[in-house]
Motif scaffolding. Structure first.
Motif, short mmCIF file in Angstrom:
data_model
loop_
_atom_site.label_atom_id
_atom_site.label_comp_id
_atom_site.label_asym_id
_atom_site.label_seq_id
_atom_site.Cartn_x
_atom_site.Cartn_y
_atom_site.Cartn_z
N THR A 83 48.76 36.80 30.65
CA THR A 83 50.01 36.33 31.23
C THR A 83 50.84 35.65 30.13
N ALA A 84 52.03 35.19 30.50
CA ALA A 84 52.95 34.63 29.52
C ALA A 84 53.28 33.19 29.87
N ARG A 85 54.09 32.58 29.04
CA ARG A 85 54.69 31.28 29.34
C ARG A 85 56.19 31.47 29.33
N ALA A 86 56.90 30.53 29.92
CA ALA A 86 58.36 30.60 29.91
C ALA A 86 58.89 30.26 28.52
N ALA A 87 59.90 30.98 28.09
CA ALA A 87 60.57 30.64 26.83
C ALA A 87 61.26 29.29 26.97
N THR A 88 61.26 28.52 25.91
CA THR A 88 61.91 27.20 25.93
C THR A 88 63.40 27.35 25.63
N GLU A 89 64.13 26.30 25.91
CA GLU A 89 65.57 26.31 25.60
C GLU A 89 65.79 26.48 24.10
N GLU A 90 64.93 25.86 23.29
CA GLU A 90 65.06 26.01 21.84
C GLU A 90 64.87 27.46 21.42
N GLU A 91 63.88 28.13 22.00
CA GLU A 91 63.62 29.53 21.65
C GLU A 91 64.76 30.44 22.09
N LEU A 92 65.29 30.21 23.29
CA LEU A 92 66.43 30.99 23.76
C LEU A 92 67.66 30.71 22.92
N GLY A 93 67.78 29.45 22.45
CA GLY A 93 68.95 29.03 21.71
C GLY A 93 69.06 29.64 20.32
N ARG A 94 68.03 30.33 19.87
CA ARG A 94 68.14 31.02 18.58
C ARG A 94 69.07 32.22 18.65
N VAL A 95 69.26 32.76 19.88
CA VAL A 95 70.14 33.93 20.01
C VAL A 95 71.25 33.74 21.04
N HIS A 96 71.13 32.72 21.91
CA HIS A 96 72.15 32.45 22.93
C HIS A 96 72.78 31.09 22.68
N THR A 97 74.06 30.94 23.04
CA THR A 97 74.73 29.66 22.85
C THR A 97 74.23 28.64 23.87
N THR A 98 74.35 27.37 23.53
CA THR A 98 73.93 26.30 24.43
C THR A 98 74.68 26.36 25.75
N SER A 99 75.98 26.60 25.69
CA SER A 99 76.78 26.65 26.92
C SER A 99 76.34 27.80 27.82
N TYR A 100 76.02 28.94 27.21
CA TYR A 100 75.55 30.07 28.01
C TYR A 100 74.22 29.76 28.69
N ILE A 101 73.29 29.20 27.94
CA ILE A 101 71.98 28.86 28.52
C ILE A 101 72.15 27.87 29.66
N GLU A 102 73.00 26.86 29.48
CA GLU A 102 73.23 25.88 30.53
C GLU A 102 73.84 26.52 31.77
N ASN A 103 74.75 27.47 31.56
CA ASN A 103 75.35 28.18 32.70
C ASN A 103 74.31 28.98 33.47
N ILE A 104 73.38 29.60 32.76
CA ILE A 104 72.32 30.35 33.43
C ILE A 104 71.37 29.39 34.15
N TYR A 105 71.01 28.29 33.50
CA TYR A 105 70.14 27.31 34.13
C TYR A 105 70.75 26.77 35.43
#
Length: 376
Positions: A83-105
């Motif tokens: 099984t897997a673990r959830a990607a962290t905000e830091e890991e997602l933030g390497r390719v997505h902007t902070t504002s985009y990640i926050e909008n998805i969250y």
């Protein structure tokens, strides 16, 4: 006598997590306020109301269930599961902007359409998307860390249409891009090759690495104007990344021989030049003939796998990671994944020939003596 590698002699890890089944978009949900012009909403609403056959969201949990059901009934020797673990905000933030990640969250626990461009969420979608990205990370960690010879992350929602700031084409987070960035930032890989054989162009992945000098993006897809309408051969990257985006747009009728020729004659020399530390494949299965977009067979997928596996063995100690993208005909999706796993596990890549040639040769032989005498 020549020694042959048998299925099961190579170690293959499949990353699968039932939490990704919680992504269950509803095609008839309203759009998010402010996301679409009301006129467009009205048009789409009218289409739904007038439809003789109800349109269902094609990227549904049954895709993963079809794969896992087949692998349970017909297990592939040498394949093990984690099984897997959830990607962290830091890991997602390497390719997505902070504002985009926050909008998805902010959409966690909600159910709504995000965009006219085929992207919707259900209450479990954000959690599922985090686990999908985490699955791709887990696969690359296992391979680069030596815990697996190769790995296949069964991800959904898929990812290759999502760019740094926008969800598109059923995709929320770009799973393969997150894994590639993780390989570089956390695992010591300098050069990463991403191969995308989904029938749709991986426009999001291309955008993310458009100017990168350390990521080569190689994409075979049905030519524009087919969705998403990008991926012409002239799109080659820019700046320090110029020449590292390689697009191969193909006509709708292409099948096994054409794809094998592309991979042998374009990808192989490109990889010889680039010399990656790890190879990631955006493995979509909608090029299969049953998905009605292109004309690849199961043998075609097996042969493509053999080529990228050969390249991984030669250039990066076998480090090869598959990340699931599209494929919406359940039978061809499940059987295609299993075919890939057979080759990854040591099965011989199939020989490719023009469909029907063998059968025609047999028919020619059958009829060859029928017309030798004179007509009575």
């Amino acid at each position: 006598m020549e020694d042959f590698i048998l299925i099961g002699e190579r170690d293959v890890l499949v990353i699968h997590d039932d939490r990704m089944l919680a992504h269950k978009p509803d095609a008839e949900e309203p759009f998010q306020p402010g996301k679409l012009d009301s006129r467009v909403q009205a048009i789409l609403g009218g289409l739904f109301e007038a439809a003789v056959i109800k349109w269902s969201y094609p990227e549904h949990p049954g895709r993963l269930l079809a794969i896992t059901d087949l692998l349970t009934r017909e297990p592939v020797p040498g394949v093990r599961y984690e099984t897997a673990r959830a990607a962290t905000e830091e890991e997602l933030g390497r390719v997505h902007t902070t504002s985009y990640i926050e909008n998805i969250y902010a959409l966690r626990g909600k159910q709504a359409w995000l965009d006219v461009d085929t992207t919707a969420v259900s209450p479990g979608s954000v959690d599922a998307a985090e686990v999908a990205a985490g699955s791709a990370i887990a696969a690359v960690e296992a391979v680069v860390g030596g815990r697996a010879g190769s790995a296949f992350a069964l991800c959904r929602p898929p990812g290759h249409h999502a760019n740094s700031v926008r969800a598109r084409g059923f995709c929320l987070f770009n799973n393969v891009a997150v894994a590639a960035a993780h390989a570089q930032a956390a695992l010591g890989c300098e050069r990463v090759l991403i191969v995308d054989w989904d029938v749709h162009h991986g426009n999001g992945t291309q955008s993310i690495f458009w100017a990168s000098p350390d990521v080569m993006f190689f994409d075979t897809h049905r030519a524009p104007p087919f969705y998403p309408g990008t991926g012409s051969k002239e799109e080659v990257g820019e700046g320090l990344g110029e020449g590292l985006t390689v697009n191969v747009p193909l006509p709708a009728g292409c099948g096994d021989p054409a794809l094998i020729k592309v991979y042998r004659e374009i990808l192989v020399p490109a990889v010889e030049w680039f010399k990656p530390d790890v190879i990631l494949v955006s493995a979509g299965f909608d090029m299969h003939q049953l998905d009605l977009c292109m004309n690849l067979s199961y043998n075609g997928f097996g042969a493509l796998t053999g080529i990228v596996q050969e390249l991984a063995d030669k250039h990066c100690d076998g480090r090869l990671v598959m990340v699931l993208e599209g494929g919406y005909h359940l039978e061809s999706l499940a059987r295609g994944v299993r075919t890939v796993l057979e080759v990854l596990a040591g099965g011989e890549p199939p020989e490719i020939e023009e469909p029907g040639l063998r059968e025609v040769a047999e028919l020619v032989a059958f009829h060859s003596t029928a017309f030798k005498g004179s007509v009575a």
